[in-house]
Write an enzyme that holds these catalytic residues in place. Structure first.
Site, PDB file in Angstrom:
ATOM      1  N   GLU A 122       0.861  -1.192   0.000  1.00 45.89           N
ATOM      2  CA  GLU A 122       0.000   0.000   0.000  1.00 45.89           C
ATOM      3  C   GLU A 122       0.893   1.235   0.000  1.00 45.89           C
ATOM      4  O   GLU A 122       2.131   1.119   0.081  1.00 45.89           O
ATOM      5  CB  GLU A 122      -0.933  -0.019   1.226  1.00 45.89           C
ATOM      6  CG  GLU A 122      -2.042  -1.061   1.099  1.00 45.89           C
ATOM      7  CD  GLU A 122      -2.993  -1.095   2.279  1.00 45.89           C
ATOM      8  OE1 GLU A 122      -2.901  -0.220   3.153  1.00 45.89           O
ATOM      9  OE2 GLU A 122      -3.821  -2.013   2.322  1.00 45.89           O
ATOM     10  N   HIS A 163      -8.286   9.943   3.032  1.00 36.98           N
ATOM     11  CA  HIS A 163      -7.899   8.835   2.152  1.00 36.98           C
ATOM     12  C   HIS A 163      -8.080   9.318   0.715  1.00 36.98           C
ATOM     13  O   HIS A 163      -9.110   9.907   0.380  1.00 36.98           O
ATOM     14  CB  HIS A 163      -8.786   7.614   2.429  1.00 36.98           C
ATOM     15  CG  HIS A 163      -8.220   6.352   1.867  1.00 36.98           C
ATOM     16  ND1 HIS A 163      -8.145   6.111   0.519  1.00 36.98           N
ATOM     17  CD2 HIS A 163      -7.689   5.260   2.465  1.00 36.98           C
ATOM     18  CE1 HIS A 163      -7.602   4.917   0.309  1.00 36.98           C
ATOM     19  NE2 HIS A 163      -7.307   4.383   1.491  1.00 36.98           N
ATOM     20  N   ARG A 213      -0.265   8.874   1.715  1.00 35.35           N
ATOM     21  CA  ARG A 213      -1.639   9.351   1.470  1.00 35.35           C
ATOM     22  C   ARG A 213      -1.797  10.853   1.356  1.00 35.35           C
ATOM     23  O   ARG A 213      -2.574  11.341   0.555  1.00 35.35           O
ATOM     24  CB  ARG A 213      -2.526   8.901   2.627  1.00 35.35           C
ATOM     25  CG  ARG A 213      -2.935   7.516   2.459  1.00 35.35           C
ATOM     26  CD  ARG A 213      -3.872   7.086   3.515  1.00 35.35           C
ATOM     27  NE  ARG A 213      -3.927   5.643   3.341  1.00 35.35           N
ATOM     28  CZ  ARG A 213      -4.421   4.814   4.204  1.00 35.35           C
ATOM     29  NH1 ARG A 213      -4.942   5.254   5.321  1.00 35.35           N
ATOM     30  NH2 ARG A 213      -4.430   3.535   3.966  1.00 35.35           N
ATOM     31  N   HIS A 270     -10.744  10.001   6.657  1.00 37.46           N
ATOM     32  CA  HIS A 270     -10.581   8.565   6.905  1.00 37.46           C
ATOM     33  C   HIS A 270     -10.099   8.251   8.321  1.00 37.46           C
ATOM     34  O   HIS A 270     -10.528   7.267   8.912  1.00 37.46           O
ATOM     35  CB  HIS A 270      -9.588   8.022   5.875  1.00 37.46           C
ATOM     36  CG  HIS A 270      -9.355   6.543   5.951  1.00 37.46           C
ATOM     37  ND1 HIS A 270     -10.376   5.619   5.851  1.00 37.46           N
ATOM     38  CD2 HIS A 270      -8.212   5.813   6.112  1.00 37.46           C
ATOM     39  CE1 HIS A 270      -9.867   4.387   5.936  1.00 37.46           C
ATOM     40  NE2 HIS A 270      -8.563   4.483   6.115  1.00 37.46           N
ATOM     41  N   ARG A 301      -0.354   8.950   8.934  1.00 43.33           N
ATOM     42  CA  ARG A 301      -0.255   7.511   9.216  1.00 43.33           C
ATOM     43  C   ARG A 301       0.083   6.722   7.957  1.00 43.33           C
ATOM     44  O   ARG A 301      -0.488   6.949   6.894  1.00 43.33           O
ATOM     45  CB  ARG A 301      -1.581   7.004   9.791  1.00 43.33           C
ATOM     46  CG  ARG A 301      -1.608   5.518  10.027  1.00 43.33           C
ATOM     47  CD  ARG A 301      -2.889   5.104  10.709  1.00 43.33           C
ATOM     48  NE  ARG A 301      -4.065   5.288   9.890  1.00 43.33           N
ATOM     49  CZ  ARG A 301      -4.496   4.437   8.966  1.00 43.33           C
ATOM     50  NH1 ARG A 301      -3.827   3.323   8.710  1.00 43.33           N
ATOM     51  NH2 ARG A 301      -5.600   4.691   8.291  1.00 43.33           N
TER      52      ARG A 301
HETATM   53  C1  SIN Z   1      -7.075   0.986   2.790  1.00 43.96           C
HETATM   54  O1  SIN Z   1      -7.437  -0.176   2.620  1.00 43.96           O
HETATM   55  O2  SIN Z   1      -6.692   1.715   1.885  1.00 43.96           O
HETATM   56  C2  SIN Z   1      -7.136   1.554   4.160  1.00 43.96           C
HETATM   57  C3  SIN Z   1      -6.099   0.977   5.004  1.00 43.96           C
HETATM   58  C4  SIN Z   1      -5.759   1.927   6.109  1.00 43.96           C
HETATM   59  O3  SIN Z   1      -6.490   2.870   6.377  1.00 43.96           O
HETATM   60  O4  SIN Z   1      -4.685   1.761   6.665  1.00 43.96           O
END
Ligand code: SIN
Length: 510
Positions: free
Chosen positions: A125, A240, A288, A349, A384
């Site tokens: 991610e 997000h 993010r 988020h 985060r």
């Molecule tokens: C996501 O699945 O993009 C969210 C995961 C997160 O908030 O850490």
């Protein structure tokens, strides 16, 4: 601010527990399961076990468990995403202890996805330089983890579970916790305990567009503030990058997990141009805050309310298996991810800020602990890192439980709350209308990009709302929620006004 919302009709039922846990997301459940069976524990949740931000968590849990990865690399990525404002000791604990908690979950039958050799499948991610995210049922990590933990909780004789229970206040005597007030409009009940763990999650409902469930109204933060707990880093609100864009959406925003980009998804503007290429070395998988700002810039440049996420290079068969929840919801909205670009935009988020804790989850109030999104252990800093949130829930709730297993304060007195003489106004007050006003103020003035003038104007308006609220009777859950939302929103604005320089998720255009 008044000390208690409503103590006009308190029932001293005599219920008492060694430990009270407020919130039944992953932090609350894991704390309960790690407590010694000798300790009586009451686990309370505002609605039901399937309503929490943990339940909705899609992407997964980050930990250095794959070949070639190391806690040090995870540490480095967490520090980089947090823009230098993280507590390094807290991160060190997170990345070093986390892998063992993942293995414990696996042994507790959380159905993590496995490859053909029976090894954990691991994805990537934003902000992670390596693949290190474990997941369950594709994009159902939170839900599957909760189901497994809740089954274990149900087998424990020392744990009492109370759903549909609203936390009105923490009860304190001086700087020490004495229990909580729960209840409804007509009656409040005092449950006694010298050890309370707040795992109440976030406060995304102070924004119009959030991935958080409707219960996320900052009730834990509000109760902690009234009890005198210290909050920290409240200006850092995470947006997000990829909430599913739906015209005139009034409900919760549906998340398109970052794992979709982790599996090759590309962001494109409405002209179809991929735009992350030259913006950051990690391109579409930049942290993010960076991606959210780039998306907003594209939206402004193209005068559009969204950009696209393109994962059409993957087949329908692959996508429906890897992302069953997301695939299904996109289809409901008329998009087949294997053929269509998905319209997305940044949405609130996560709260990086929260109740300041030490490495054992202790707050400045004796006997009050906090864990998960409501807490600020310092692991996230100004932004985060993806999928570090559930990891934090696991590592720090276990540490709180371990602390209490060796040092649980016994109940010795029969504390009663001093009744205030003040009479409050019983006027009609349109709570839902005021909630919308507050959400609009925060969305417009304390979003991805901020400036002082707008934040000050919003704060003045919220001060006025607060002045009305503090003179009203606050006996219903709905009024209590608005009261909490108002104070949490003011904390965010005050901290954001104070921090003049842009850093991480706090971006000042002035
Ligand atoms: C996501 O699945 O993009 C969210 C995961 C997160 O908030 O850490």
């Amino acid at each position: 601010m008044r000390r208690y919302l409503d103590i006009s009709n308190v029932n001293y039922s005599g219920k008492k527990f060694d430990v009270l846990i407020i919130g039944a997301g992953i932090a609350g459940l894991y704390a309960a399961l790690n407590l010694d069976a000798k300790l009586s524990c009451c686990l309370i949740t505002k609605e039901s076990i399937d309503i929490s931000s943990s339940w909705l968590a899609q992407g997964g849990i980050a930990a250095a468990i794959s070949e070639g990865d190391l806690p040090q690399y995870h540490f480095d990525d967490t520090i980089a995403a947090g823009a230098g404002l993280v507590n390094e000791e807290a991160v060190r604990i997170l990345v070093e202890e986390g892998p063992e908690d993942i293995m414990r979950l696996k042994s507790w039958e959380v159905p993590f996805d496995l490859d053909d050799e029976g090894e954990l499948m691991i994805t990537r991610e934003g902000g992670h330089r390596r693949r290190r995210i474990v997941h369950a049922h594709g994009d159902g990590t939170g839900r599957e983890t909760i189901k497994a933990l809740a089954r274990l909780v149900a087998e424990k004789e020392n744990i009492t579970f109370l759903p549909n229970t609203f936390l009105f206040d923490l009860v304190t005597k001086g700087q020490k916790v004495k229990g909580i007030l729960i209840g409804d409009k007509n009656k409040k009940e005092f449950i006694r305990s010298n050890n309370v763990i707040l795992c109440t999650g976030g406060s995304g409902q102070i924004y119009l567009h959030t991935t958080n469930p409707g219960i996320a109204t900052g009730d834990g933060l509000g109760a902690a503030l009234r009890a005198g707990a210290k909050l920290q880093d409240m200006e850092f609100v995470q947006f997000h990058p990829t909430g599913l864009y739906i015209e005139n959406n009034k409900g919760r925003s549906f998340l398109i997990s970052e794992a979709v980009r982790g599996e090759g998804g590309i962001l494109r503007n409405i002209r179809g141009e991929a735009f992350m290429e030259n913006k950051h070395e990690l391109k579409d998988l930049a942290p993010r805050d960076v991606v959210a700002r780039c998306i907003l810039a594209e939206m402004n440049n193209t005068k559009s309310k969204f950009v696209y996420l393109d994962i059409t290079k993957k087949s329908k068969e692959y996508l429906s298996k890897r992302f069953p929840t997301i695939y299904g919801e996109c289809l409901n909205q008329g998009y087949d991810m294997s053929k269509d670009y998905i319209p997305v935009c940044p949405v609130q988020h996560y709260m990086m800020g929260g109740i300041k804790t030490d490495l054992q989850g202790r707050t400045n109030i004796i006997g009050l602990f906090a864990c998960g999104e409501v807490a600020n252990t310092g692991v996230h800093g100004a932004n985060r890192l993806a999928s570090n949130s559930i990891l934090e829930c696991l590592v720090y709730s276990r540490r709180i439980a371990q602390y209490l297993n060796s040092d649980c304060r016994d109940l010795i007195d029969e504390y009663r709350i001093d009744k205030s003489k003040k009479e409050y106004e019983k006027d009609h007050f349109d709570v839902n209308k005021e909630k919308i006003i507050l959400k609009e103020l925060m969305t417009k003035n304390a979003g991805v990009v901020r400036n002082r003038a707008n934040m000050e104007k919003a704060l003045i308006k919220l001060e006025k709302m607060k002045d009305k609220l503090i003179n009203l009777t606050i006996s219903s859950k709905e009024r209590a929620e608005l009261y909490n939302m108002c104070f949490v929103a003011m904390e965010i604005l005050k901290s954001a006004i104070k921090r003049k320089k842009s850093i991480g998720a706090h971006y000042r255009e002035d």
